[in-house]
Design an enzyme around this catalytic site. Structure first.
Site, PDB file in Angstrom:
ATOM      1  N   HIS A 147      38.882  55.660  22.743  1.00 19.96           N
ATOM      2  CA  HIS A 147      39.393  55.484  24.108  1.00 19.96           C
ATOM      3  C   HIS A 147      39.963  56.775  24.696  1.00 19.96           C
ATOM      4  CE1 HIS A 147      40.425  53.128  27.546  1.00 19.96           C
ATOM      5  NE2 HIS A 147      41.736  53.226  27.381  1.00 19.96           N
ATOM      6  N   HIS A 156      47.200  50.622  22.503  1.00 25.28           N
ATOM      7  CA  HIS A 156      47.322  52.013  22.967  1.00 25.28           C
ATOM      8  C   HIS A 156      48.325  52.049  24.117  1.00 25.28           C
ATOM      9  CE1 HIS A 156      44.415  50.300  25.763  1.00 25.28           C
ATOM     10  NE2 HIS A 156      44.653  51.296  26.593  1.00 25.28           N
ATOM     11  N   ASP A 187      48.825  49.393  31.419  1.00 26.29           N
ATOM     12  CA  ASP A 187      48.444  47.987  31.523  1.00 26.29           C
ATOM     13  C   ASP A 187      48.500  47.260  30.182  1.00 26.29           C
ATOM     14  OD1 ASP A 187      46.267  49.680  30.889  1.00 26.29           O
ATOM     15  OD2 ASP A 187      44.800  48.164  31.452  1.00 26.29           O
TER      16      ASP A 187
END
Length: 314
Positions: free
Chosen positions: A137, A61, A65
């Protein structure tokens, strides 16, 4: 032999001890990357992994990070005069994000970059498959399954003797063609081999809340790398992440051989997280590890062996 190398084992932001998510899977000379957090190329250099062996990158995704190391990785490949194409896979918007990297600054790669936006699909390669599946998410996000193709059963000495076969070129021909004519009869490969051997299965969730799709795709996995950002539900707040207990429960229900608790929040020290996670995992009976940067899990003869590249001086 297959190796899973944790180039970055932390979550959200880098710390002195841990970099952000990046996982290298090494198989038959190829390196496959799953997520490329900021500084991935430096981590690869420290691990003595050549970026030139990377042909495929799978991004779960587009939170920083998990992908901000992509630009530096591509530019390093270009500086090393890469010629072979690079394939980048990810969820919806992957093409847009990759193009933003390629169009930033005075830089154009001298090799082809192919972008593939995925839903839930199965990609077939020579010796393995990659399956993508949707996770929870809050934004478009995927988990991935690496599934080695099943292997033929081992040659059975008593069966070979029964047909008058001995090790040599004739067995090579039998393995290649699936059948041979020998002493006036047709012998098939399955006539002289045992049951097919199941290929290794590795599952990586990326960031996700607990969801049933993870359990389904992780069924009987040899390794499940699961988001386990928090030790307790009270620490989670409104984030779309999982706790250690939730990761353990998924692994238990999926009958996973080994669970890797991944994406540990920066608020926890390793010892604090290890202490809390050990109690939880022992209660559920799950075999687990908490990866550190440069930990390597090697799968050989049906078992996982853990070591650390820096501690081993490799």
């Amino acid at each position: 032999m297959l190796q899973v190398i944790f180039l970055g084992s932390g979550g959200i932001m880098p710390t002195r001890e841990r970099n952000v998510p990046a996982i290298a899977l090494r198989y038959k000379g190829e390196i496959i990357l799953f997520d490329v957090g900021e500084g991935t190329i430096r981590q690869m250099n420290s691990a003595k992994l050549s970026p030139m062996r990377v042909e495929k990158i799978f991004i779960t995704h587009f939170h920083g990070d998990h992908y901000l190391g992509l630009g530096g990785l591509i530019q390093t490949m270009n500086l090393w005069n890469r010629e072979k194409p690079l394939h980048i896979y990810g969820p919806k918007y992957t093409f847009e994000f990759v193009q933003n990297f390629l169009n930033s600054g005075f830089f154009r790669p001298g090799f082809e970059v192919h972008v593939h936006e995925l839903g839930e699909t199965r990609l077939k390669f020579k010796d393995y498959e990659i399956w993508s599946f949707k996770v929870e998410h809050g934004i478009p996000a995927l988990g991935y399954v690496f599934k080695e193709k099943d292997k033929r059963g081992k040659f059975l000495p008593e069966k070979l003797a029964q047909y008058g076969l001995r090790p040599g070129p004739i067995l090579g021909k039998l393995e290649k063609d699936g059948k041979i004519e020998w002493n006036g009869q047709v012998i098939r490969l399955e006539d002289v081999t045992g049951p097919r051997r199941r290929g290794v299965k590795v599952v990586y969730t990326g960031d996700t809340e607990p969801c049933e799709r993870v359990r389904l795709f992780a069924e009987r996995a040899d390794l499940l790398i699961h988001d386990a950002t928090y030790l307790s539900d009270g620490d989670r707040g409104d984030s779309y992440h999982s706790t250690v207990e939730e990761a353990c429960e998924t692994a238990r229900r999926a009958k996973v051989k080994l669970l890797a608790l991944f994406h540990r929040a920066f608020r926890y020290t390793y010892d604090e997280y290890l202490s809390g996670a050990s109690k939880i995992c022992q209660e559920t009976g799950v075999n687990f590890v908490i990866p550190r940067d440069f930990d390597v899990l090697t799968y050989k003869s049906g078992e996982w062996k853990r070591e650390n590249l820096l501690e081993e001086g490799k």
